[in-house]
Motif scaffolding. Structure first.
Motif, mmCIF file in Angstrom:
data_model
loop_
_atom_site.group_PDB
_atom_site.id
_atom_site.type_symbol
_atom_site.label_atom_id
_atom_site.label_comp_id
_atom_site.label_asym_id
_atom_site.label_seq_id
_atom_site.Cartn_x
_atom_site.Cartn_y
_atom_site.Cartn_z
ATOM 1 N N PHE A 25 0.795 -1.218 0.000
ATOM 2 C CA PHE A 25 0.000 0.000 0.000
ATOM 3 C C PHE A 25 0.836 1.280 0.000
ATOM 4 C CE2 PHE A 25 -3.163 -3.009 1.905
ATOM 5 C CZ PHE A 25 -3.962 -3.075 0.781
ATOM 6 N N CYS A 26 1.849 1.361 0.847
ATOM 7 C CA CYS A 26 2.640 2.596 0.920
ATOM 8 C C CYS A 26 3.563 2.752 -0.290
ATOM 9 C CB CYS A 26 3.430 2.644 2.224
ATOM 10 S SG CYS A 26 2.383 2.661 3.704
ATOM 11 N N CYS A 27 4.265 1.679 -0.666
ATOM 12 C CA CYS A 27 5.205 1.769 -1.790
ATOM 13 C C CYS A 27 4.508 1.639 -3.148
ATOM 14 C CB CYS A 27 6.305 0.717 -1.658
ATOM 15 S SG CYS A 27 7.362 0.975 -0.227
ATOM 16 N N GLU A 28 3.778 0.552 -3.355
ATOM 17 C CA GLU A 28 3.153 0.321 -4.666
ATOM 18 C C GLU A 28 1.995 1.275 -4.950
ATOM 19 O OE1 GLU A 28 2.021 -3.705 -5.704
ATOM 20 O OE2 GLU A 28 3.604 -4.482 -4.385
ATOM 21 N N ARG A 29 1.103 1.426 -3.992
ATOM 22 C CA ARG A 29 -0.109 2.215 -4.240
ATOM 23 C C ARG A 29 -0.004 3.647 -3.725
ATOM 24 N NH1 ARG A 29 -5.381 -1.066 -3.367
ATOM 25 N NH2 ARG A 29 -6.142 0.496 -4.812
ATOM 26 N N ARG A 30 1.106 3.958 -3.087
ATOM 27 C CA ARG A 30 1.416 5.311 -2.608
ATOM 28 C C ARG A 30 0.383 5.877 -1.625
ATOM 29 N NH1 ARG A 30 5.960 6.074 -4.925
ATOM 30 N NH2 ARG A 30 6.369 5.805 -7.117
ATOM 31 N N ILE A 31 -0.119 5.025 -0.768
ATOM 32 C CA ILE A 31 -1.025 5.467 0.291
ATOM 33 C C ILE A 31 -0.152 5.958 1.447
ATOM 34 C CG2 ILE A 31 -2.718 4.683 2.005
ATOM 35 C CD1 ILE A 31 -3.829 2.871 -0.248
ATOM 36 N N PRO A 32 -0.403 7.159 1.940
ATOM 37 C CA PRO A 32 0.417 7.692 3.029
ATOM 38 C C PRO A 32 0.415 6.781 4.258
ATOM 39 C CG PRO A 32 -0.966 9.413 2.100
ATOM 40 C CD PRO A 32 -1.431 8.111 1.498
ATOM 41 N N TYR A 33 1.569 6.682 4.870
ATOM 42 C CA TYR A 33 1.772 5.820 6.037
ATOM 43 C C TYR A 33 0.762 6.113 7.138
ATOM 44 C CZ TYR A 33 4.478 3.263 9.557
ATOM 45 O OH TYR A 33 4.875 2.369 10.516
ATOM 46 N N ASP A 34 0.504 7.401 7.407
ATOM 47 C CA ASP A 34 -0.401 7.754 8.507
ATOM 48 C C ASP A 34 -1.859 7.428 8.190
ATOM 49 O OD1 ASP A 34 -0.365 9.837 6.612
ATOM 50 O OD2 ASP A 34 -0.945 11.336 8.103
ATOM 51 N N ILE A 35 -2.193 7.186 6.936
ATOM 52 C CA ILE A 35 -3.539 6.741 6.566
ATOM 53 C C ILE A 35 -3.593 5.217 6.569
ATOM 54 C CG2 ILE A 35 -5.232 6.639 4.678
ATOM 55 C CD1 ILE A 35 -4.415 9.519 4.010
ATOM 56 N N GLU A 36 -2.527 4.592 6.093
ATOM 57 C CA GLU A 36 -2.494 3.124 6.018
ATOM 58 C C GLU A 36 -2.637 2.474 7.394
ATOM 59 O OE1 GLU A 36 -2.344 -0.751 5.230
ATOM 60 O OE2 GLU A 36 -2.784 0.865 3.859
ATOM 61 N N PHE A 37 -1.956 3.002 8.369
ATOM 62 C CA PHE A 37 -1.981 2.424 9.712
ATOM 63 C C PHE A 37 -2.853 3.300 10.600
ATOM 64 C CE2 PHE A 37 1.915 1.146 7.613
ATOM 65 C CZ PHE A 37 1.747 -0.227 7.641
ATOM 66 N N ASP A 38 -3.975 2.741 11.039
ATOM 67 C CA ASP A 38 -4.961 3.527 11.772
ATOM 68 C C ASP A 38 -5.314 2.885 13.113
ATOM 69 O OD1 ASP A 38 -6.652 1.397 11.152
ATOM 70 O OD2 ASP A 38 -7.717 2.485 9.590
ATOM 71 N N GLN A 39 -6.249 3.502 13.810
ATOM 72 C CA GLN A 39 -6.649 3.018 15.133
ATOM 73 C C GLN A 39 -7.337 1.658 15.079
ATOM 74 O OE1 GLN A 39 -8.990 6.132 16.837
ATOM 75 N NE2 GLN A 39 -7.253 7.528 17.051
ATOM 76 N N GLN A 40 -7.894 1.295 13.928
ATOM 77 C CA GLN A 40 -8.566 0.001 13.799
ATOM 78 C C GLN A 40 -7.587 -1.161 13.927
ATOM 79 O OE1 GLN A 40 -11.737 -0.699 13.729
ATOM 80 N NE2 GLN A 40 -12.375 1.430 13.710
ATOM 81 N N ASP A 41 -6.316 -0.930 13.611
ATOM 82 C CA ASP A 41 -5.342 -2.020 13.651
ATOM 83 C C ASP A 41 -5.281 -2.708 15.015
ATOM 84 O OD1 ASP A 41 -4.350 -2.206 11.014
ATOM 85 O OD2 ASP A 41 -3.132 -0.413 11.334
ATOM 86 N N ARG A 42 -5.313 -1.939 16.068
ATOM 87 C CA ARG A 42 -5.207 -2.515 17.419
ATOM 88 C C ARG A 42 -6.452 -3.320 17.811
ATOM 89 N NH1 ARG A 42 -0.722 -1.185 19.601
ATOM 90 N NH2 ARG A 42 0.341 0.754 19.163
ATOM 91 N N LYS A 43 -7.601 -2.996 17.211
ATOM 92 C CA LYS A 43 -8.860 -3.647 17.571
ATOM 93 C C LYS A 43 -9.224 -4.796 16.635
ATOM 94 C CE LYS A 43 -10.539 0.916 18.809
ATOM 95 N NZ LYS A 43 -11.469 1.953 18.396
ATOM 96 N N ALA A 44 -8.737 -4.753 15.413
ATOM 97 C CA ALA A 44 -9.149 -5.716 14.385
ATOM 98 C C ALA A 44 -8.509 -7.087 14.590
ATOM 99 C CB ALA A 44 -8.766 -5.182 13.006
ATOM 100 N N HIS A 45 -9.081 -8.070 13.915
ATOM 101 C CA HIS A 45 -8.509 -9.412 13.834
ATOM 102 C C HIS A 45 -7.709 -9.453 12.533
ATOM 103 C CE1 HIS A 45 -11.327 -10.765 16.944
ATOM 104 N NE2 HIS A 45 -12.184 -9.964 16.329
ATOM 105 N N HIS A 46 -6.491 -9.959 12.596
ATOM 106 C CA HIS A 46 -5.613 -9.960 11.427
ATOM 107 C C HIS A 46 -5.273 -11.373 10.993
ATOM 108 C CE1 HIS A 46 -4.601 -5.620 11.721
ATOM 109 N NE2 HIS A 46 -4.854 -5.825 13.004
#
Length: 153
Positions: A25-46
């Motif tokens: 996402f950050c390198c290939e699709r150029r999504i900013p790091y601060d958008i890619e990693f959000d508060q949902q990460d800590r709550k979600a199932h991965h």
């Protein structure tokens, strides 16, 4: 290639999950790091898929308690393998275990027909996320039918 599909928490596998998502996402699709990693990460199932020989992470995805499937990422060298489908199947297994009735995905506009062909239906208006126009697509869990995967931020 042999790989292992793992259901993990952010706290135990943050480094590996970030590794895959940064590449895709950050390198290939150029999504900013601060958008890619959000508060949902800590709550979600991965879901984390690891190459059994090298122990390198090769794919990931997440699902929230509300049923949002997102951050499906597969490293470029593995996109023709069945690993993406394995990620989706593991996420759906989590949804069933948590007794969700429905799952949804915020689709890129060019993928709406793909998700519609897998029994997802548009919900609400198009909106912007990470600078990309999106359409929420929802599907009752019992009707989900994925034959392949689609990278989904």
């Amino acid at each position: 290639m042999r790989y292992k599909v793992n259901i993990v928490r952010w706290q135990q596998a943050e480094r590996q999950l970030k590794s895959v998502r940064e590449k895709v996402f950050c390198c290939e699709r150029r999504i900013p790091y601060d958008i890619e990693f959000d508060q949902q990460d800590r709550k979600a199932h991965h879901v984390l898929v690891v190459d059994e020989e090298t122990q390198e992470p090769i794919a990931t995805g997440r699902i929230t308690n509300s049923g949002e499937i997102s951050r499906i990422a597969v490293v470029i060298s593995q996109r023709k393998s069945p690993v993406g489908k394995e990620v989706i199947q593991a996420l759906l297994k989590i949804a069933r275990k948590n007794q969700l009735n429905e799952v949804y995905i915020n689709s890129d506009l060019d993928a709406v027909s793909y998700f519609a062909s897998h029994n997802f239906r548009p919900v609400g208006a198009v909106f912007m996320e990470a600078g990309i126009p999106r359409q929420r697509m929802s599907c009752p869990l019992r009707e989900v039918d994925f034959k392949r995967f689609y990278l989904s931020h």
